[in-house]
Design a protein around this motif. Sequence first.
Motif, short mmCIF file in Angstrom:
data_model
loop_
_atom_site.label_atom_id
_atom_site.label_comp_id
_atom_site.label_asym_id
_atom_site.label_seq_id
_atom_site.Cartn_x
_atom_site.Cartn_y
_atom_site.Cartn_z
N UNK A 443 -6.61 17.98 -11.79
CA UNK A 443 -6.76 17.57 -10.41
C UNK A 443 -7.77 16.59 -10.17
N UNK A 444 -9.07 17.14 -10.62
CA UNK A 444 -10.37 16.78 -10.45
C UNK A 444 -10.57 15.09 -10.77
N UNK A 445 -9.77 14.96 -12.17
CA UNK A 445 -9.76 13.48 -12.68
C UNK A 445 -9.04 12.51 -11.71
N UNK A 446 -7.99 13.20 -11.06
CA UNK A 446 -7.20 12.11 -10.28
C UNK A 446 -7.94 11.99 -8.90
N UNK A 447 -8.65 12.88 -8.56
CA UNK A 447 -9.28 12.67 -7.16
C UNK A 447 -10.54 12.36 -7.11
N UNK A 448 -11.18 12.44 -8.28
CA UNK A 448 -12.60 11.79 -8.41
C UNK A 448 -13.19 10.81 -7.88
N UNK A 449 -12.29 9.67 -7.68
CA UNK A 449 -12.69 8.51 -6.95
C UNK A 449 -12.72 8.42 -5.50
N UNK A 450 -12.06 9.62 -5.03
CA UNK A 450 -12.26 9.82 -3.57
C UNK A 450 -13.76 10.22 -3.02
N UNK A 451 -14.44 10.71 -4.00
CA UNK A 451 -15.95 10.97 -3.70
C UNK A 451 -16.11 12.42 -3.54
#
Length: 504
Positions: A443-451
């Motif tokens: 989940x972190x990898x998927x959402x990392x770009x959100x900041x």
Amino acid sequence: MNRQIEITELVLRDAHQSLMATRMAMEDMVPVCEDLDNAGYWSLECWGGATFDSCIRFLNEDPWERLRTFKKLMPKTPLQMLLRGQNILGYRHYGDDVVENFVEKAAANGMDVFRIFDALNDPRNLRTAINAVKKTGKHAQGCICYTISPVHTIGAFVDLAEQLMDMGCDSICIKDMAALLKPQPAYELVKAIKSQCGNDTLVHVHTHATTGVTLVSLMKAIEAGADIVDTAVSSMSLGPGHNPTESLVEMLEGTGYTTRLDMARVHRVNEHFRKIRNNYKKYLTDFQGAETEIFKSQIPGGMLSNMESQLKQQGAGDKVQEVLAEVPIVRKASGYPPLVTPTSQIVGTQAVFNVLMGPWKAMSGEFADLMLGYYGATLGPKDEKVQQIAAEKVKKPVITCRPADLIPNEFEKLRGEALALEGANGSDEDVLTYAMFPAVAPKFFRTRAEGAKNPSKEASAPAPKAAEPAEKPAAAQPGQLSGPITYAVTFNGHSHKVTVAPGE
């Protein structure tokens, strides 16, 4: 006499882990980095422990980027981390190649001092990590996890200190995670280590403030020859946290012991966190005074605040005292392990299950592994009846070898799994993040770009999740179970698989 005492500041890691469940956002730490770097500390503890987990679980922040940022902002003062030996920063033992890769990458990204401990004080679980740190040329600090039990004596601790020095450690840390180190034992232990290992042995003392006696313990440790002590600025101290930096400095005045701290900078750091602290009210522990009952339960600061929070979220806040009373019973049955991550979570969770479901009716897989030797050897004997229950629950035998001897090299396998995930960047750091927390990393990898997220700015804390069956039971008549159910239960921020038999 005029001896300089060195100070390690904990405000960037253990202070907020112990007081506010490790929720401090990076943006709230950046403004004080310049003052911290120029204040004259021996080291700044800023990474490891539960921060890695919290970064990806709650803050949507890359922990490796946090480390690189700290190094960029604080280039003068050595950065320090807490490493759980063969557990690294996760909650199981890893293959030696994973441990070696983690240490290499942590050093390359900016880590200078590796405080290495094993929850059971089993030196076999420390050797690989110590060797890996020495290979990088960084500082390897071997830990004695201090605890009180019928089997934990000054002699036993000194024996461990000798083994750690023989392994090549650059310093010894007496790690008192539950504020159990009283003044006279502090004096005797430091004196004994210096006598047995040599007066030039660098001795570092870490203790919490939970019981209200340990500022005096630091003074006695210094009088016995301790070289370095841990503190946290006063606005982020006391309760289940640590002794105040400013109080330690004031206490030393006129004693012949001095520090090299620039107190003007320390005061600026303190005022910053005084203002920031109120933004994290929903995470702050209610345990703010002195808790001398901890001498019985021996629950460390970080575990205390997390346990209280989790019990409240599960609607069992009224059970805190019962759980505290159950912890020593569980600990005795499991061979008197020191209560530090991960054994604090394992023993604490089992105590909760015993209170809520009845003694040994439900058992986490982690507790069963602890009973069966898969975390290493305990200094005390284990309850054979409970050990038998554990073996039956998980269908595994008792082992006496170093647990990692049963784990083949696994880094390349983990690499294949990690790099197949959406959002993984192909780096060894991402592989290691996945290795530590395979259930959270995707989940972190998927959402990392959100900041990154700052939980102090959220409207409300995340709603707790109820336990849900992880495996469906076989078909049975309504109201009946034909076999055991395994539940996934989240406690202290960690997921446990718990098997409950029919009728339990």
